[in-house]
Design a protein around this motif. Structure first.
Motif, PDB file in Angstrom:
ATOM      1  N   ILE A  20       0.856  -1.202   0.000  1.00 11.74           N
ATOM      2  CA  ILE A  20       0.000   0.000   0.000  1.00 11.74           C
ATOM      3  C   ILE A  20       0.886   1.245   0.000  1.00 11.74           C
ATOM      4  O   ILE A  20       0.674   2.183  -0.777  1.00 11.74           O
ATOM      5  N   ALA A  21       1.879   1.237   0.881  1.00 12.97           N
ATOM      6  CA  ALA A  21       2.753   2.413   0.987  1.00 12.97           C
ATOM      7  C   ALA A  21       3.494   2.665  -0.330  1.00 12.97           C
ATOM      8  O   ALA A  21       3.633   3.813  -0.761  1.00 12.97           O
ATOM      9  N   TYR A  22       3.950   1.595  -0.966  1.00  5.23           N
ATOM     10  CA  TYR A  22       4.672   1.763  -2.240  1.00  5.23           C
ATOM     11  C   TYR A  22       3.746   2.383  -3.281  1.00  5.23           C
ATOM     12  O   TYR A  22       4.124   3.311  -4.004  1.00  5.23           O
ATOM     13  N   ALA A  23       2.516   1.876  -3.354  1.00  6.57           N
ATOM     14  CA  ALA A  23       1.576   2.402  -4.353  1.00  6.57           C
ATOM     15  C   ALA A  23       1.249   3.872  -4.072  1.00  6.57           C
ATOM     16  O   ALA A  23       1.133   4.682  -4.991  1.00  6.57           O
ATOM     17  N   LEU A  24       1.115   4.221  -2.789  1.00  7.75           N
ATOM     18  CA  LEU A  24       0.805   5.620  -2.444  1.00  7.75           C
ATOM     19  C   LEU A  24       2.021   6.523  -2.657  1.00  7.75           C
ATOM     20  O   LEU A  24       1.874   7.704  -2.974  1.00  7.75           O
ATOM     21  N   GLY A  25       3.200   5.951  -2.488  1.00  8.06           N
ATOM     22  CA  GLY A  25       4.416   6.744  -2.643  1.00  8.06           C
ATOM     23  C   GLY A  25       4.848   6.910  -4.094  1.00  8.06           C
ATOM     24  O   GLY A  25       5.580   7.849  -4.420  1.00  8.06           O
ATOM     25  N   PRO A 248       5.484  -5.539  -1.790  1.00  5.00           N
ATOM     26  CA  PRO A 248       5.836  -4.279  -2.459  1.00  5.00           C
ATOM     27  C   PRO A 248       6.696  -4.495  -3.701  1.00  5.00           C
ATOM     28  O   PRO A 248       6.690  -3.654  -4.600  1.00  5.00           O
ATOM     29  N   LEU A 249       7.400  -5.634  -3.786  1.00  7.07           N
ATOM     30  CA  LEU A 249       8.157  -5.890  -5.018  1.00  7.07           C
ATOM     31  C   LEU A 249       7.189  -6.102  -6.186  1.00  7.07           C
ATOM     32  O   LEU A 249       7.444  -5.646  -7.305  1.00  7.07           O
ATOM     33  N   ALA A 250       6.069  -6.779  -5.911  1.00  5.81           N
ATOM     34  CA  ALA A 250       5.084  -6.993  -6.992  1.00  5.81           C
ATOM     35  C   ALA A 250       4.555  -5.651  -7.499  1.00  5.81           C
ATOM     36  O   ALA A 250       4.395  -5.462  -8.714  1.00  5.81           O
ATOM     37  N   VAL A 251       4.301  -4.703  -6.592  1.00  5.17           N
ATOM     38  CA  VAL A 251       3.829  -3.378  -7.031  1.00  5.17           C
ATOM     39  C   VAL A 251       4.921  -2.689  -7.855  1.00  5.17           C
ATOM     40  O   VAL A 251       4.650  -2.103  -8.911  1.00  5.17           O
ATOM     41  N   GLY A 252       6.163  -2.810  -7.377  1.00  2.00           N
ATOM     42  CA  GLY A 252       7.274  -2.194  -8.098  1.00  2.00           C
ATOM     43  C   GLY A 252       7.418  -2.755  -9.511  1.00  2.00           C
ATOM     44  O   GLY A 252       7.604  -2.009 -10.478  1.00  2.00           O
ATOM     45  N   VAL A 253       7.300  -4.073  -9.634  1.00  2.00           N
ATOM     46  CA  VAL A 253       7.457  -4.715 -10.943  1.00  2.00           C
ATOM     47  C   VAL A 253       6.285  -4.361 -11.865  1.00  2.00           C
ATOM     48  O   VAL A 253       6.459  -4.185 -13.081  1.00  2.00           O
ATOM     49  N   LYS A 305      16.519   1.019  -3.623  1.00  2.00           N
ATOM     50  CA  LYS A 305      16.723   2.473  -3.668  1.00  2.00           C
ATOM     51  C   LYS A 305      15.387   3.182  -3.960  1.00  2.00           C
ATOM     52  O   LYS A 305      15.014   4.144  -3.277  1.00  2.00           O
ATOM     53  N   VAL A 306      14.672   2.679  -4.957  1.00  2.00           N
ATOM     54  CA  VAL A 306      13.377   3.292  -5.306  1.00  2.00           C
ATOM     55  C   VAL A 306      12.381   3.084  -4.156  1.00  2.00           C
ATOM     56  O   VAL A 306      11.661   4.016  -3.756  1.00  2.00           O
ATOM     57  N   PHE A 307      12.372   1.890  -3.593  1.00  2.00           N
ATOM     58  CA  PHE A 307      11.486   1.574  -2.464  1.00  2.00           C
ATOM     59  C   PHE A 307      11.720   2.566  -1.320  1.00  2.00           C
ATOM     60  O   PHE A 307      10.776   3.163  -0.783  1.00  2.00           O
ATOM     61  N   MET A 308      12.971   2.752  -0.958  1.00  2.00           N
ATOM     62  CA  MET A 308      13.277   3.650   0.162  1.00  2.00           C
ATOM     63  C   MET A 308      12.950   5.097  -0.193  1.00  2.00           C
ATOM     64  O   MET A 308      12.450   5.847   0.653  1.00  2.00           O
TER      65      MET A 308
END
Ligand code: BDR
Ligand code: CA
Length: 319
Positions: A20-25, A248-253, A305-308
């Motif tokens: 959720i945080a990754y998608a919002l960020g 969050p890796l799935a959202v990133g990919v 790096k992108v996650f952080m």
């Protein structure tokens, strides 16, 4: 920047909270809704956790729908003890968050997904990070969504590694192998982000300390939640050296496929007694065009790096 419409289908869960945080960020995402699933927690608790996390991150505008409460082949769901051990009894690392100020949506999660695919088509990205029960139910009701949707990237399965529940089965797939098989053998195109890559993408206390140092409520709560997960990983997978960023890796990919290298395959999910939940190439579709990209390598340094970057900026802005 044109934003991508996204729906998350979660069993929230600590790493689901990070999704959720990754998608919002992510600056290029318009998170239009969350569907709740059973798995790490019971479906109702997953929905309430999603509402709490959204609110912690300043969002009371994103609808949360309650999905199926058990697998497609059973009439109930019993939460596994290991789920409470890894995610905490409350699913979010025993961290107390205020009760949400709004309820879950009254409508059906399955209809929300179907209507959204009809409405947004190729502009819609779906990221399931729990069992595939909701998606399989939507496909059964409205098979046309298989080819209408723009992107489906899921966390689940293992191709080149053993499972994490049994020797062959990863947890999300293991909850409902029949549903996962129905999805992977449908005409829907998808990307599988399984243990092959998520177990290589780790977070440690060094990163959670950076969130704590922000001095914001969101930074501190997320540090507490994820430290619980890191400690659980130390207890159960002590050779990894951190917690796996599965969801969050799935959202990133989904947003940037270049984080991973993939194999083009037709996949199936076995559901016999011996091999329940095994994700494997489909021997019956060897010469057909493929519909699944299976991630087998990950650029973990660039992803981290992108996650952080995304999460730290988000937590900094939520005092
Ligand atoms: C998956 O199972 C769940 O416990 C996690 O949230 C993740 O989606 C990892 O196998
Ligand atoms: Ca999950």
């Amino acid at each position: 920047m044109a934003k991508r419409k996204m729906i998350l289908d979660l069993d929230t869960g600590i790493d689901d909270s990070l999704a959720i945080a990754y998608a919002l960020g992510a600056p290029d995402v318009d998170l239009i809704g969350i569907m709740s699933s059973y798995g790490n927690v019971y479906v109702e608790d997953g929905a309430v956790n999603a509402l709490k996390i959204l609110e912690l991150l300043g969002h009371t505008d994103i609808p949360v729908y309650v999905g199926e409460s058990h697998s497609s082949t059973s009439d109930h769901f019993d939460r596994m003890q290991v789920s409470a051990n890894i995610h905490g009894e409350n699913g979010i690392g025993q961290v107390e968050l205020p009760d949400p100020s709004r309820p879950v949506e009254k409508g059906s999660a399955i209809d929300f997904l179907i209507d959204s695919v009809h409405k947004y088509g190729k502009d819609l990205t779906l990221v399931p990070t729990g069992p595939m029960t909701n998606l399989a139910a939507a496909l059964k009701k409205a098979p046309e969504i298989a080819t209408e949707i723009g992107n489906m990237t899921f966390m689940g399965g293992a191709l080149t590694l053993p499972g994490n529940v049994t020797f062959v089965a990863e947890a999300n797939i293991n909850q409902d192998a029949e549903a996962a098989d129905a999805v992977l053998t449908s005409p829907m195109h998808s990307t599988m982000v399984g243990l092959d890559v998520t177990l290589r993408t780790l977070l440690t206390r060094k990163e959670t300390q950076q969130w704590r140092d922000l001095g914001t409520v969101a930074g501190e709560k997320f540090a507490d939640i994820v430290d619980y997960y890191i400690d659980a990983y130390r207890q159960f997978n002590d050779n990894l050296g951190g917690c796996a960023l599965h969801d969050p890796l799935a959202v990133g990919v989904a947003l940037d496929p270049s984080f991973v290298q993939t194999l083009d395959l037709n996949m199936r999910v076995k559901y016999g007694k011996e091999d329940y939940g095994r994700t494997i190439g489909d021997e019956n579709r060897l010469n057909e065009p493929t519909n699944v990209k299976v991630a087998v390598q990950v650029d973990k340094d660039r992803y981290l790096k992108v996650f952080m970057d995304y999460l730290t900026t988000l937590f900094k802005n939520n005092k």
